[in-house]
Design an enzyme around this catalytic site. Sequence first.
Site, PDB file in Angstrom:
ATOM      1  N   TYR A 136       0.841  -1.211   0.000  1.00  0.00           N
ATOM      2  CA  TYR A 136       0.000   0.000   0.000  1.00  0.00           C
ATOM      3  C   TYR A 136       0.873   1.258   0.000  1.00  0.00           C
ATOM      4  CZ  TYR A 136      -3.748   3.160   1.665  1.00  0.00           C
ATOM      5  OH  TYR A 136      -4.667   4.180   1.809  1.00  0.00           O
TER       6      TYR A 136
ATOM      7  N   THR B 296      -9.262   9.060   8.125  1.00  0.00           N
ATOM      8  CA  THR B 296     -10.595   9.635   7.979  1.00  0.00           C
ATOM      9  C   THR B 296     -11.615   8.635   8.513  1.00  0.00           C
ATOM     10  OG1 THR B 296      -9.835  10.860   6.063  1.00  0.00           O
ATOM     11  CG2 THR B 296     -12.216  10.558   6.262  1.00  0.00           C
TER      12      THR B 296
END
Length: 313
Positions: free
Chosen positions: A145, A175
Site C-alpha cells: 500500500y 478519515t
Amino acid sequence: MRIVVTGGAGFIGSHLCERLIAKGNEVICVDNLFTGSENNIKQLLDNVHFQFIKHDIVQPLFIEEKIDQIYNLACPASTVQYQLNPVHTIKANTLGVINMLGLARKHGARILQTSTSEVYGDPAVHPQPEEYHGDVNPVGPRACYDEGKRVSETLCFDYHRMHGLEIKIVRIFNTYGPRMAFDDGRVVSNFIIQALKNEPITIYGDGSQTRSFAYVDDLVLGLIAMMNSKKEITGPINLGNPGEKTMLELAKQIIALTDSSSKIVHQDLPVDDPRRRCPDITKAKELLEWNPTVPLEEGLKKTITNFKTRLSL
Ligand code: NAD
Ligand code: UDP
C-alpha cells in the site's frame, strides 16, 4: 460536469458521489466492490444523473461519453483489507492508476489521485509537511500500500511532465465517519463496535501511538476544493485534521461516548505500525482555503449513531 469516481461505492467515495450529485454533476461510479458495497450507493442508484459500473481499474476502462474529471479512489484502504491480496493492491496503484491516467488523457480530463499519509511511513518529522519524503520499509507487509501509493504519485507527475495532464494529488490522513465497513479493522470502527457490544477494546501495543482523525464530510470538501483549484496546483497536498490523539485517549473517549462497560485489553502492535502521525495542513489552508471544522467528539457521535443503526442496536 461529467465526473468519474473510482472506488465510489466505498466509504469516502460514496460520500463524494453524493456531494457531487447534490452539486448538479453527472457521476459515473466505478468500483469492483472488493471493499465497497452497493448498499453504500443504494440511495443514488435510481438517480438519472448517477451511473454505476462494476469494474476493476486494473483492467482498462473505456468510456465514450465525454468526461471532465476523474477522482481515483479505487484501492482498499484499511491495513487488514489491503494486505488480503497485496499483489492486487500494488496492481491497483500501478496498472490501475496508469489506466485511469490514460482515461484522463484520452478525454483531456483532470485527475485527482488519492494518496495517503502512509507515504510518510513511520515519520521522523512531526507534524508531516508535504516536503518530507518519508521513511517507508519497502519490504514490510504495509509496503504493498505505502509503496504502491508512492508510485501512484510518481506516475501522476510523469504523465503531467510528459503529456501535460492536469493532475491533483492529495495525501489523506486517517478519515472516519458513517459507512465505514464493520470488518475493515480500522481503529475507529473496531473501537465503536467493541464499545457498543460491551466487548473488550483491543489496543495494539501500549496505546501511546498517535493518529489525527478527520471527519468524512470535511475530507470530501477538501477533495472537491483540490479538484477545482487552479491548474498550477498539482499537490501533493495533505488533507487531514491536525487534532492528534493517542489510541488510549481515543479508546477512553469512545467508551465514554457510548456509555460502554468495555474494558481495555492490549494486543501485539502490528509490524511497521507508525508511532505518530499528524498532518501539517498549512498548504491546504493557504492554497485551497480549506480547514476541517468538525470536532472529533461531534464526528464520533454521528459515526456511533450510524453504527448503532446498522448494527440494529
Ligand atoms: P474503501 O475501502 O472503503 O474504498 C475503496 C473503494 O475502492 C471500495 O469501494 C473498493 O471496492 C474499491 N476498489 C478497491 N480496489 C479496486 C479496484 N482495483 N478497482 C475498482 N475498485 C476498487 O476505502 P476508503 O477509506 O473510502 O478510501 C478511499 C481512498 O482514499 C483509497 O484510495 C485510500 O487509499 C484513500 N485513503 C483513505 C484514508 C482513510 O482514512 N479512509 C486515508 C488515506 C487514504
Ligand atoms: N489499532 C488499535 N486497535 C485496533 C485497531 C487499530 O490499537 O483494534 C491501532 C493501530 O495499531 C494503529 C492505529 O490504531 O496504531 C490506527 O490504525 P488504523 O488501522 O485505523 O489506521 P493506520 O494504522 O492505517 O493509520
